[in-house]
Motif scaffolding. Structure first.
Motif, PDB file in Angstrom:
ATOM      1  N   TRP A 206       0.813  -1.214   0.000  1.00  0.00           N
ATOM      2  CA  TRP A 206       0.000   0.000   0.000  1.00  0.00           C
ATOM      3  C   TRP A 206       0.857   1.280   0.000  1.00  0.00           C
ATOM      4  CZ3 TRP A 206      -2.068   2.169   5.189  1.00  0.00           C
ATOM      5  CH2 TRP A 206      -2.748   3.369   4.976  1.00  0.00           C
ATOM      6  N   HIS A 207       1.973   1.274   0.730  1.00  0.00           N
ATOM      7  CA  HIS A 207       2.656   2.544   1.007  1.00  0.00           C
ATOM      8  C   HIS A 207       3.326   3.176  -0.201  1.00  0.00           C
ATOM      9  CE1 HIS A 207       1.764   1.435   5.038  1.00  0.00           C
ATOM     10  NE2 HIS A 207       2.389   0.281   4.875  1.00  0.00           N
ATOM     11  N   ILE A 208       3.817   2.338  -1.118  1.00  0.00           N
ATOM     12  CA  ILE A 208       4.639   2.867  -2.215  1.00  0.00           C
ATOM     13  C   ILE A 208       3.839   3.793  -3.135  1.00  0.00           C
ATOM     14  CG2 ILE A 208       4.309   0.828  -3.724  1.00  0.00           C
ATOM     15  CD1 ILE A 208       7.595   2.809  -3.355  1.00  0.00           C
ATOM     16  N   GLU A 209       2.526   3.520  -3.272  1.00  0.00           N
ATOM     17  CA  GLU A 209       1.763   4.284  -4.261  1.00  0.00           C
ATOM     18  C   GLU A 209       1.797   5.785  -3.998  1.00  0.00           C
ATOM     19  OE1 GLU A 209      -2.853   4.330  -3.432  1.00  0.00           O
ATOM     20  OE2 GLU A 209      -2.130   2.306  -3.084  1.00  0.00           O
ATOM     21  N   CYS A 210       1.728   6.176  -2.711  1.00  0.00           N
ATOM     22  CA  CYS A 210       1.604   7.619  -2.433  1.00  0.00           C
ATOM     23  C   CYS A 210       2.906   8.357  -2.706  1.00  0.00           C
ATOM     24  CB  CYS A 210       1.100   7.839  -1.009  1.00  0.00           C
ATOM     25  SG  CYS A 210      -0.647   7.377  -0.865  1.00  0.00           S
ATOM     26  N   SER A 211       4.056   7.766  -2.327  1.00  0.00           N
ATOM     27  CA  SER A 211       5.330   8.435  -2.628  1.00  0.00           C
ATOM     28  C   SER A 211       5.464   8.610  -4.140  1.00  0.00           C
ATOM     29  CB  SER A 211       6.510   7.601  -2.137  1.00  0.00           C
ATOM     30  OG  SER A 211       6.344   7.252  -0.795  1.00  0.00           O
ATOM     31  N   VAL A 212       5.109   7.567  -4.873  1.00  0.00           N
ATOM     32  CA  VAL A 212       5.312   7.582  -6.323  1.00  0.00           C
ATOM     33  C   VAL A 212       4.403   8.597  -7.004  1.00  0.00           C
ATOM     34  CG1 VAL A 212       4.972   6.161  -8.403  1.00  0.00           C
ATOM     35  CG2 VAL A 212       6.226   5.248  -6.430  1.00  0.00           C
ATOM     36  N   MET A 213       3.110   8.554  -6.663  1.00  0.00           N
ATOM     37  CA  MET A 213       2.184   9.464  -7.348  1.00  0.00           C
ATOM     38  C   MET A 213       2.407  10.906  -6.906  1.00  0.00           C
ATOM     39  SD  MET A 213      -1.263   7.222  -7.854  1.00  0.00           S
ATOM     40  CE  MET A 213      -1.381   6.388  -6.293  1.00  0.00           C
ATOM     41  N   ALA A 214       2.762  11.102  -5.633  1.00  0.00           N
ATOM     42  CA  ALA A 214       2.999  12.474  -5.152  1.00  0.00           C
ATOM     43  C   ALA A 214       4.167  13.087  -5.913  1.00  0.00           C
ATOM     44  CB  ALA A 214       3.283  12.465  -3.648  1.00  0.00           C
ATOM     45  N   MET A 215       5.279  12.345  -6.029  1.00  0.00           N
ATOM     46  CA  MET A 215       6.461  12.932  -6.677  1.00  0.00           C
ATOM     47  C   MET A 215       6.289  13.022  -8.189  1.00  0.00           C
ATOM     48  SD  MET A 215       9.769  11.860  -4.474  1.00  0.00           S
ATOM     49  CE  MET A 215       9.650  10.098  -4.623  1.00  0.00           C
ATOM     50  N   LYS A 216       5.541  12.079  -8.756  1.00  0.00           N
ATOM     51  CA  LYS A 216       5.328  12.126 -10.208  1.00  0.00           C
ATOM     52  C   LYS A 216       4.629  13.433 -10.609  1.00  0.00           C
ATOM     53  CE  LYS A 216       3.169   9.829 -14.098  1.00  0.00           C
ATOM     54  NZ  LYS A 216       3.169   8.564 -14.800  1.00  0.00           N
ATOM     55  N   TYR A 217       3.608  13.804  -9.835  1.00  0.00           N
ATOM     56  CA  TYR A 217       2.809  14.968 -10.244  1.00  0.00           C
ATOM     57  C   TYR A 217       3.234  16.268  -9.570  1.00  0.00           C
ATOM     58  CZ  TYR A 217      -0.070  11.432 -12.387  1.00  0.00           C
ATOM     59  OH  TYR A 217      -0.489  10.399 -13.177  1.00  0.00           O
ATOM     60  N   LEU A 218       3.886  16.173  -8.427  1.00  0.00           N
ATOM     61  CA  LEU A 218       4.130  17.407  -7.662  1.00  0.00           C
ATOM     62  C   LEU A 218       5.612  17.730  -7.484  1.00  0.00           C
ATOM     63  CD1 LEU A 218       1.332  16.855  -4.994  1.00  0.00           C
ATOM     64  CD2 LEU A 218       1.258  18.389  -6.957  1.00  0.00           C
ATOM     65  N   GLY A 219       6.488  16.852  -7.899  1.00  0.00           N
ATOM     66  CA  GLY A 219       7.917  17.125  -7.755  1.00  0.00           C
ATOM     67  C   GLY A 219       8.486  16.497  -6.485  1.00  0.00           C
ATOM     68  N   GLU A 220       9.786  16.731  -6.255  1.00  0.00           N
ATOM     69  CA  GLU A 220      10.486  16.016  -5.179  1.00  0.00           C
ATOM     70  C   GLU A 220      10.091  16.506  -3.789  1.00  0.00           C
ATOM     71  OE1 GLU A 220      14.538  16.600  -6.427  1.00  0.00           O
ATOM     72  OE2 GLU A 220      14.497  14.765  -7.637  1.00  0.00           O
ATOM     73  N   THR A 221       9.734  17.777  -3.698  1.00  0.00           N
ATOM     74  CA  THR A 221       9.335  18.321  -2.385  1.00  0.00           C
ATOM     75  C   THR A 221       7.949  18.945  -2.482  1.00  0.00           C
ATOM     76  OG1 THR A 221      11.630  18.753  -1.794  1.00  0.00           O
ATOM     77  CG2 THR A 221       9.952  19.953  -0.557  1.00  0.00           C
ATOM     78  N   LEU A 222       7.025  18.446  -1.663  1.00  0.00           N
ATOM     79  CA  LEU A 222       5.662  18.985  -1.660  1.00  0.00           C
ATOM     80  C   LEU A 222       5.553  20.054  -0.580  1.00  0.00           C
ATOM     81  CD1 LEU A 222       3.599  15.661  -1.382  1.00  0.00           C
ATOM     82  CD2 LEU A 222       5.053  16.405  -3.243  1.00  0.00           C
ATOM     83  N   ASP A 223       4.604  20.955  -0.764  1.00  0.00           N
ATOM     84  CA  ASP A 223       4.375  21.945   0.298  1.00  0.00           C
ATOM     85  C   ASP A 223       3.583  21.317   1.442  1.00  0.00           C
ATOM     86  OD1 ASP A 223       5.579  24.347  -0.850  1.00  0.00           O
ATOM     87  OD2 ASP A 223       4.068  24.118  -2.411  1.00  0.00           O
ATOM     88  N   ILE A 224       2.477  20.663   1.097  1.00  0.00           N
ATOM     89  CA  ILE A 224       1.590  20.130   2.147  1.00  0.00           C
ATOM     90  C   ILE A 224       1.225  18.687   1.832  1.00  0.00           C
ATOM     91  CG2 ILE A 224      -0.663  20.368   3.311  1.00  0.00           C
ATOM     92  CD1 ILE A 224      -0.677  23.293   2.713  1.00  0.00           C
TER      93      ILE A 224
END
Ligand code: AMP
Ligand code: ZN
Length: 466
Positions: A206-224
């Motif tokens: 389950w855990h890998i999906e969020c790191s992958v999709m977050a960085m794919k669309y939002l870049g290496e560092t997210l604001d929130i």
């Protein structure tokens, strides 16, 4: 004072700023679509909606991504029990989620993305983690070695330095006592769905999906990054561990977590069976905006104990707000402008803004609104509220409603539109004028049976929905 949030990572209230321009790159863990969401889940999603609206109010533009977890242990179990494919099984609850959130007036994030549509991206990221020395293979499954990431535990503020190296968990959810190497890729088991990837046939944890999709669309560092408090550990801790070794950069700048909605002091959850869905409450006759108001009324970091009395009180509060608006719009006020009221409106607006800037203190913001209602209602009774004060009062209500969004009644399906009601009210007026009281009474009682109340006032006819 500036906009500020409590950051779970630093355990401090911090002034908010973005990394790039005025665009907020934000990620939300979305629903696991194995059932309809309950109002506990919806509390967390409503908090995110208030956050979105207030960020926009403060001049930011949003780039907000939410995932749909459509492959996971419980989903696989339930789909198999019903002899359905994953897609068939999850589609019903994915659509159900969109319907429920639309009814609650939650804005759709800019992007809503499904886990099953990102399997290749996940496999590629797991490969990169392997290249970094963060993983190992056992029985064909790939595990994350948490001892390879020295700051593991920094979000949940746990010291995991003493844990046994090599102890593993295969399940998607586990608690702090169980902190162990977690599964990134599960080798195919008999009868389970699997994808063919360079990692071998299997499916993601389950855990890998969020790191992958977050960085794919939002870049290496997210604001929130947001979610409910139960996601802090292990899910969000694992998201950080999967992201930061690949980039060498902080994954998220502000972590915001919503407290739970509880029933009789216990977390509302599907597994305990102590839950209500929005559908349940609408079937009992509550309007969706009443549920929305209740969920908004307690600041997101405080526990909210759900009761039917609380829901009734929410309905009463909305009624007071609507009656007030109707009064401002339709009463006849003497001409002129009362500067004292102008000042009172300015003060109420400042108090409202300050409360929301203060880590979204929605209770404080509502307090500012109701004090203003009380004071200006008294001023109206005393003839001190003047016609020139109307625009600022309505503007203040608009400001309130642009965040809370409860003033517009949800049209009942199969019910009358505003234009239909206006037409019937006009017909009733004409009937009364021509002394056709039978017809005018008939229209009044027809409208009442559809939940629309007509009031004859000095200023003419008013109507409202119950
Ligand atoms: P799930 O579908 O279980 O992944 O949950 C979706 C979201 O609802 C997550 O952000 C959870 O943290 C949140 N959540 C689950 N139960 C509650 C609750 N009782 N109160 C508030 N949020 C909850
Ligand atoms: Zn997530």
């Amino acid at each position: 004072m500036a906009l500020r949030f409590y950051n779970t990572l630093t355990q401090q209230v911090e002034t908010f700023s973005t990394l790039h321009d005025n665009v907020v790159r934000m990620y939300t863990c979305g629903p696991t679509v194995y059932n309809y969401v309950h109002i506990g889940n919806l509390r967390t999603f409503t908090f995110q909606d208030v956050l979105r609206r207030w960020l926009r109010h403060r001049g930011y533009t949003l780039d907000h991504v939410m995932n749909i977890t459509d492959v996971e242990d419980k989903i696989i179990r339930n789909a198999a029990a019903q002899h359905k494919s994953l897609a068939e099984y999850t589609e019903v609850y994915t659509q159900g989620f969109f319907e429920d959130t639309a009814q609650l007036r939650l804005e759709r994030p800019e992007r809503v993305v499904k886990a099953t549509e990102h399997i290749d991206d996940m496999a590629a990221t797991i490969q990169k983690l392997t290249d970094q020395g963060c993983t190992y293979v056992s029985d064909g499954s790939v595990y994350y070695r948490i001892s390879s990431f020295p700051t593991y535990g920094k979000l949940s503020h746990n010291d995991f330095s003493g844990i046994r190296a090599g102890a593993r968990v295969d399940v998607d959810e586990y608690d702090k006592a169980d902190a162990r190497d977690f599964v990134l890729w599960k080798a195919q088991k008999d009868g389970e769905p699997a994808w063919d990837t360079p990692l071998g046939p299997g499916r993601p944890g389950w855990h890998i999906e969020c790191s992958v999709m977050a960085m794919k669309y939002l870049g290496e560092t997210l604001d929130i990054h947001t979610g409910g408090v139960d996601l802090t550990f292990p899910h969000h801790e694992n998201e950080i561990a999967q992201a930061e070794p690949l980039t060498g950069k902080p994954f998220v700048r502000y972590w915001l977590h919503a407290e739970h909605l509880s029933v009789d002091g216990q977390k509302m959850s599907k597994s305990l069976g102590n839950f209500y869905t929005l559908r349940d409450l609408v079937a009992k006759g509550y309007a969706p905006e009443t549920v929305r108001y209740l969920l908004e009324s307690v600041p997101y970091r405080k526990k909210l104990n759900f009761t039917m009395d609380g829901l009734k009180a929410a309905a009463t509060s909305i009624e007071r707000l609507r009656n007030y608006k109707l009064r401002v719009e339709t009463d006849k006020f003497a001409s002129g402008l009362n500067e004292k009221i102008t000042e009172r409106t300015r003060q109420a607006t400042a108090a409202f803004d300050e409360a929301l800037d203060d880590d979204l203190n929605t209770a404080g913001a509502l307090g500012a609104v109701f004090e203003y209602l009380r004071d200006t209602n008294s001023a109206m009774d005393a003839g001190e509220f003047l016609a020139g004060n109307i625009p600022a009062a309505l503007e203040f209500l608009d400001r309130f409603d642009s965040v809370f969004d409860v003033l517009r009644p949800t049209a009942k399906t199969g019910g009358l539109s505003d234009a239909d009601v206006d037409a019937l009210v006009a017909e009733r007026n004409a009937a009364k004028k021509s002394r056709d009281f039978k017809r005018s009474d008939q229209i009044r009682s027809d409208l009442a049976s559809k939940g629309i109340l007509i009031e004859d006032t000095k200023e003419g006819v008013r109507w409202k929905r119950q």
